[in-house]
Design a protein around this motif. Sequence first.
Motif, PDB file in Angstrom:
ATOM      1  N   ASP A 170     -62.972  27.262 -22.174  1.00  0.00           N
ATOM      2  CA  ASP A 170     -63.322  26.618 -21.172  1.00  0.00           C
ATOM      3  C   ASP A 170     -61.756  26.166 -20.116  1.00  0.00           C
ATOM      4  O   ASP A 170     -61.863  25.619 -19.204  1.00  0.00           O
ATOM      5  N   LYS A 171     -60.791  25.559 -21.297  1.00  0.00           N
ATOM      6  CA  LYS A 171     -59.463  25.163 -20.492  1.00  0.00           C
ATOM      7  C   LYS A 171     -59.403  26.319 -19.445  1.00  0.00           C
ATOM      8  O   LYS A 171     -58.701  25.593 -18.167  1.00  0.00           O
ATOM      9  N   LYS A 174     -61.525  26.483 -16.205  1.00  0.00           N
ATOM     10  CA  LYS A 174     -61.439  24.841 -16.034  1.00  0.00           C
ATOM     11  C   LYS A 174     -59.668  25.105 -14.608  1.00  0.00           C
ATOM     12  O   LYS A 174     -60.022  24.644 -13.861  1.00  0.00           O
ATOM     13  N   ASP A 178     -60.080  25.008 -10.590  1.00  0.00           N
ATOM     14  CA  ASP A 178     -58.982  23.402 -10.146  1.00  0.00           C
ATOM     15  C   ASP A 178     -57.767  24.002  -8.636  1.00  0.00           C
ATOM     16  O   ASP A 178     -57.792  23.555  -8.300  1.00  0.00           O
TER      17      ASP A 178
END
Length: 186
Positions: A170-171, A174, A178
């Motif tokens: 998930d990190k 992201k 981003d």
Amino acid sequence: MRNLTGILAVLMLIFMGLACSGDETEKANGLVDEANKFITEANKNVEQAGTKGGEFDKKVAAMKEEDDKKDVSDFSKKELVPIYDSMKDNFQKASEKFEAASKLKLNDKFKEYLETKAAEMKKRADYANELKTIPKALDDAKNKKDYDDAVAKALENIKKIQKDAQDLADKATKIQKDNPNVMKQN
């Protein structure tokens, strides 16, 4: 004329230095592509492990005698554990490729993404390794309660490792979302 030649020589050295010390994104993307091939293989292993793991569970549930335990143990050693080993190796190799890419000269966000993916794949390799404790628990168990206790502990560890791996995934997602202009989307 000598000054002009000297100035041109210095400028050429500066440009060559900049070109050599530049970004290594293309090389990193090549390593990411290699890592993705290992992940594809590991995911095939995950599917195979699910199928063989289901067969193992059915065989364990059907055990009645000591000979049944030996048959189930033989099945796990021949059919299941090699899949777990292959899964672990493929995730580990993917981790190594991401780690190698993260050591290149890259944008900081791309480095962070690669480091996160390397950590995720390492966790997934740990997950595959932990799966092997379930069939091993059958070999080590003196009775059904010992086996059930060992499996419960293994499943608890597996669940924690899966959560850690998913948090890292998930990190990484992201970071990628981003920073879409920093790295190619995989």
